[in-house]
Design a protein around this motif. Sequence first.
Motif, PDB file in Angstrom:
ATOM      1  N   ALA A  42       0.832  -1.204   0.000  1.00 18.67           N
ATOM      2  CA  ALA A  42       0.000   0.000   0.000  1.00 18.67           C
ATOM      3  C   ALA A  42       0.868   1.256   0.000  1.00 18.67           C
ATOM      4  O   ALA A  42       0.585   2.231  -0.708  1.00 18.67           O
ATOM      5  N   TRP A  43       1.926   1.239   0.795  1.00 21.75           N
ATOM      6  CA  TRP A  43       2.835   2.403   0.826  1.00 21.75           C
ATOM      7  C   TRP A  43       3.551   2.563  -0.506  1.00 21.75           C
ATOM      8  O   TRP A  43       3.790   3.693  -0.969  1.00 21.75           O
ATOM      9  N   GLY A  44       3.881   1.460  -1.142  1.00 22.30           N
ATOM     10  CA  GLY A  44       4.516   1.545  -2.453  1.00 22.30           C
ATOM     11  C   GLY A  44       3.599   2.185  -3.478  1.00 22.30           C
ATOM     12  O   GLY A  44       4.011   3.061  -4.257  1.00 22.30           O
ATOM     13  N   TRP A  45       2.316   1.757  -3.463  1.00 21.57           N
ATOM     14  CA  TRP A  45       1.343   2.374  -4.375  1.00 21.57           C
ATOM     15  C   TRP A  45       1.134   3.846  -4.025  1.00 21.57           C
ATOM     16  O   TRP A  45       0.949   4.691  -4.919  1.00 21.57           O
ATOM     17  N   LEU A  46       1.142   4.168  -2.734  1.00 19.53           N
ATOM     18  CA  LEU A  46       0.950   5.564  -2.321  1.00 19.53           C
ATOM     19  C   LEU A  46       2.068   6.452  -2.862  1.00 19.53           C
ATOM     20  O   LEU A  46       1.816   7.520  -3.424  1.00 19.53           O
ATOM     21  N   LEU A  47       3.322   6.009  -2.698  1.00 22.22           N
ATOM     22  CA  LEU A  47       4.450   6.818  -3.164  1.00 22.22           C
ATOM     23  C   LEU A  47       4.464   6.905  -4.689  1.00 22.22           C
ATOM     24  O   LEU A  47       4.708   7.986  -5.254  1.00 22.22           O
ATOM     25  N   ALA A  48       4.207   5.775  -5.361  1.00 27.91           N
ATOM     26  CA  ALA A  48       4.178   5.801  -6.823  1.00 27.91           C
ATOM     27  C   ALA A  48       3.043   6.681  -7.330  1.00 27.91           C
ATOM     28  O   ALA A  48       3.197   7.449  -8.291  1.00 27.91           O
ATOM     29  N   GLY A  49       1.892   6.601  -6.657  1.00 28.68           N
ATOM     30  CA  GLY A  49       0.761   7.424  -7.054  1.00 28.68           C
ATOM     31  C   GLY A  49       1.012   8.897  -6.821  1.00 28.68           C
ATOM     32  O   GLY A  49       0.652   9.744  -7.650  1.00 28.68           O
ATOM     33  N   ALA A  50       1.637   9.209  -5.678  1.00 29.09           N
ATOM     34  CA  ALA A  50       1.943  10.618  -5.390  1.00 29.09           C
ATOM     35  C   ALA A  50       2.932  11.169  -6.402  1.00 29.09           C
ATOM     36  O   ALA A  50       2.821  12.325  -6.842  1.00 29.09           O
ATOM     37  N   LEU A  51       3.916  10.362  -6.783  1.00 30.13           N
ATOM     38  CA  LEU A  51       4.895  10.810  -7.777  1.00 30.13           C
ATOM     39  C   LEU A  51       4.209  11.077  -9.118  1.00 30.13           C
ATOM     40  O   LEU A  51       4.458  12.106  -9.761  1.00 30.13           O
ATOM     41  N   SER A  52       3.326  10.160  -9.533  1.00 31.22           N
ATOM     42  CA  SER A  52       2.641  10.331 -10.814  1.00 31.22           C
ATOM     43  C   SER A  52       1.667  11.501 -10.774  1.00 31.22           C
ATOM     44  O   SER A  52       1.648  12.363 -11.660  1.00 31.22           O
ATOM     45  N   MET A  53       0.847  11.542  -9.730  1.00 33.87           N
ATOM     46  CA  MET A  53      -0.160  12.589  -9.643  1.00 33.87           C
ATOM     47  C   MET A  53       0.478  13.954  -9.443  1.00 33.87           C
ATOM     48  O   MET A  53       0.108  14.944 -10.098  1.00 33.87           O
ATOM     49  N   GLY A  54       1.464  14.030  -8.534  1.00 35.18           N
ATOM     50  CA  GLY A  54       2.136  15.312  -8.292  1.00 35.18           C
ATOM     51  C   GLY A  54       2.844  15.816  -9.529  1.00 35.18           C
ATOM     52  O   GLY A  54       2.791  17.010  -9.861  1.00 35.18           O
ATOM     53  N   SER A  55       3.502  14.905 -10.226  1.00 34.59           N
ATOM     54  CA  SER A  55       4.188  15.308 -11.456  1.00 34.59           C
ATOM     55  C   SER A  55       3.186  15.765 -12.507  1.00 34.59           C
ATOM     56  O   SER A  55       3.442  16.703 -13.276  1.00 34.59           O
ATOM     57  N   GLY A  56       2.012  15.107 -12.554  1.00 35.04           N
ATOM     58  CA  GLY A  56       0.986  15.514 -13.515  1.00 35.04           C
ATOM     59  C   GLY A  56       0.449  16.895 -13.215  1.00 35.04           C
ATOM     60  O   GLY A  56       0.289  17.735 -14.119  1.00 35.04           O
ATOM     61  N   ILE A  57       0.148  17.168 -11.922  1.00 35.49           N
ATOM     62  CA  ILE A  57      -0.347  18.505 -11.544  1.00 35.49           C
ATOM     63  C   ILE A  57       0.714  19.567 -11.822  1.00 35.49           C
ATOM     64  O   ILE A  57       0.426  20.657 -12.344  1.00 35.49           O
ATOM     65  N   TRP A  58       1.948  19.245 -11.479  1.00 36.88           N
ATOM     66  CA  TRP A  58       3.034  20.209 -11.722  1.00 36.88           C
ATOM     67  C   TRP A  58       3.222  20.445 -13.220  1.00 36.88           C
ATOM     68  O   TRP A  58       3.437  21.580 -13.662  1.00 36.88           O
ATOM     69  N   ALA A  59       3.115  19.349 -14.022  1.00 40.61           N
ATOM     70  CA  ALA A  59       3.264  19.507 -15.469  1.00 40.61           C
ATOM     71  C   ALA A  59       2.161  20.393 -16.033  1.00 40.61           C
ATOM     72  O   ALA A  59       2.387  21.226 -16.920  1.00 40.61           O
ATOM     73  N   MET A  60       0.928  20.223 -15.491  1.00 38.64           N
ATOM     74  CA  MET A  60      -0.161  21.099 -15.926  1.00 38.64           C
ATOM     75  C   MET A  60       0.178  22.554 -15.627  1.00 38.64           C
ATOM     76  O   MET A  60      -0.001  23.457 -16.461  1.00 38.64           O
ATOM     77  N   HIS A  61       0.680  22.802 -14.391  1.00 36.86           N
ATOM     78  CA  HIS A  61       1.053  24.169 -13.999  1.00 36.86           C
ATOM     79  C   HIS A  61       2.165  24.720 -14.890  1.00 36.86           C
ATOM     80  O   HIS A  61       2.089  25.852 -15.389  1.00 36.86           O
ATOM     81  N   PHE A  62       3.176  23.896 -15.149  1.00 43.93           N
ATOM     82  CA  PHE A  62       4.329  24.401 -15.898  1.00 43.93           C
ATOM     83  C   PHE A  62       3.981  24.614 -17.368  1.00 43.93           C
ATOM     84  O   PHE A  62       4.397  25.609 -17.983  1.00 43.93           O
ATOM     85  N   VAL A  63       3.186  23.682 -17.934  1.00 44.87           N
ATOM     86  CA  VAL A  63       2.751  23.888 -19.318  1.00 44.87           C
ATOM     87  C   VAL A  63       1.861  25.122 -19.407  1.00 44.87           C
ATOM     88  O   VAL A  63       1.916  25.890 -20.383  1.00 44.87           O
TER      89      VAL A  63
END
Length: 699
Positions: A42-63
């Motif tokens: 569960a912690w592995g999915w949490l960290l992987a999900g946070a990395l993907s989701m956070g990077s996606g939100i940041w990419a939206m902001h940066f684009v």
Amino acid sequence: MAFLSGTHDPLLVSVSIGIAVLAGYTALDLTGRIRAAQGATAWGWLLAGALSMGSGIWAMHFVGMLAFDLPIEMGYRVDLTAASWLLAVLGSVLGLRLATAPTLHRHHHLSGTVFITTAIVGMHYTGMAAMDMRPAISYDPFWVCVSIGVALAASYGALRIAFSHSQSGFMDKTLAALALGGAVVGMHYTAMQAAQFPIGSVCGAVTAISTPWLAFLITNTALLLLACALVAGALDRRLQNRTAEHMAALERMSDQLRHANRHDSLTNLGNRVLLRERLNLAIEHAARTGSGFALIALDVDNFKQLNDNLGHDYGDDILRRVGAALYQSVRPQDTAVRMGSDEFSLIVVSNQGDEALEHVSERLLAAVRSVGAGRTRLSASLGLACYPADGKTAPALMKSADIALHNAKQAGRDRYAFFTFEQTAGLERDFVIRNELNAAIASGEIRPHYQPKYDVATRQLVGCEALARWHHPVRGKLSPGEFIMVAEQSNQINDLQMSMLRQICRDVRAWRDAGRVVPPIAFNLSAMCLRNTALPDILLGTLDEFGLSSDDLICEITETAAIAELAATLKTLRGLRACGIRIALDDFGTGLSSMSYLRDLPIDQLKIDRTFISQLTSPSEHGRMIVDAVINLAHAMDLEVVAEGVEEESQLVQLQQMHCDQVQGYLFSPALSADEFVRLTQRAPQTKVVPIKDHASAV
């Protein structure tokens, strides 16, 4: 003050919105994966999900920032850009953690909203600071407050949506992702409205990379990361669904096996296993409450004669009718079981004394008579034993009921009899055996006999099982059933088994010295022996003494012996396996086994009990299905399968079709003395074994 007028690239704005929606969908999808997992996964999915989701939100902001164009050269500092990305990931960690909590209370919503808003706002304005504008960007307080308000609303809504939609279907998740992505986009472009760039501003972080290429790189990286997260989630969900389907199938098979283990296929009444379970429960309840109950042993009178004269089909029909009649004659809280052939047992709870039991007995006798009415004369004999007067343990009660049944038959049949202590001649016989056992063990009167095991496909000799036989100087040959239980009850079983082991090793050594090829020999271990953690050292020491190796011995254990004290048993069995000694689970299907026991016990071989093999010749397909399921299950767990009690060629043919590995039984050979067995091993290894048809010498 005059400000620069900026514009937005419609294409990049559209791309940023698409990334935001995809990031929202990914977040909703991953909450389901995180909730479905446990522990480190569960912690592995949490960290992987946070990395993907956070990077996606940041990419939206940066684009979105790259979509903003000023009439000056622009660029971004690497350190502050990285810091803004880190804030997005940290905010996603908390967001996913809250969204996947078992319950989300109001204070969780509020504190989570504040933290996530801080992370998102911090990400945005840190990203803006990465432009390193000179003079600094001027912000309109009104629009800054509006952007913070939008971020608060978006964060609160995101938590609500994620908590309620993580297990929804595709359309629900898509609509929720559109709302979530729209809120994040709204916050970004509202915050961009607050930014004011004075005329004459210069960007201190001008980069050599052109904006379109930078936007292309970030967009594709974000999309790839989000796509990987979605694909990983889909694959994990598919694997979990398949695993759940397999586990459900195994549980259904386990339920079928448990039902078959505890019920008679002919009458659908319980069997011996169920009787032992219910009897132990009744004893525990009676001892705790001070109440009593009765155990009734019932036999159909002269059933063998009826079966031989009128045929087995007629006999089976009679037994089914008797079983139904007995079941209907007792109350729901009572238990009726078929012990085998024409033998039945009943547990009558909460009895009100001998008079009430007499009425029950008369009712049962009348029920059996009614089965034969108009067809043939049918009657039964009953023996009753009461707890605690006639026995305080299950074996004692069963023995007392059997003794009473014997007296009812001797008195003329079609009647019942209560147990009395004057009927304990059998108890005296056990007492005599107990006293004679030590001398018999020391003198070698109890010797191993060897029942061969054959490969199903080739019918070649591949092993044997050592069985104890007592050559009593007065009573002749005694089978294990006549003295093994006495040895266990009197704690003489250890001495008996060690004597058997030494005799087996001595026989093998003598055969080897004579140049014989000796297959592995299976040796039965009792529950008492399995509790001895020094057993592996004892066995190895004995084998070494006779110059033998662990490959020469297979230890057989029964389900009840293995499961009675599982923790101690596992320690001993693992010790045996560590020494290289193979282990077989004997009488599979007659105990309390389940999938978890097969998984936990370190066994190499599974032996199907003869009661299941005998059902292969039954008209019902139920027995065949059970045997086939057990063989497939064992092979799936890399276990060899041995079928016991094979007595007919048709059984052997069916086992061969089911790909059973080995068989033993009277079809090939009974248990043989050492001299008879060594003559059997003199056959050439490639010689096909012809089944023995004459079993007159069976012991």
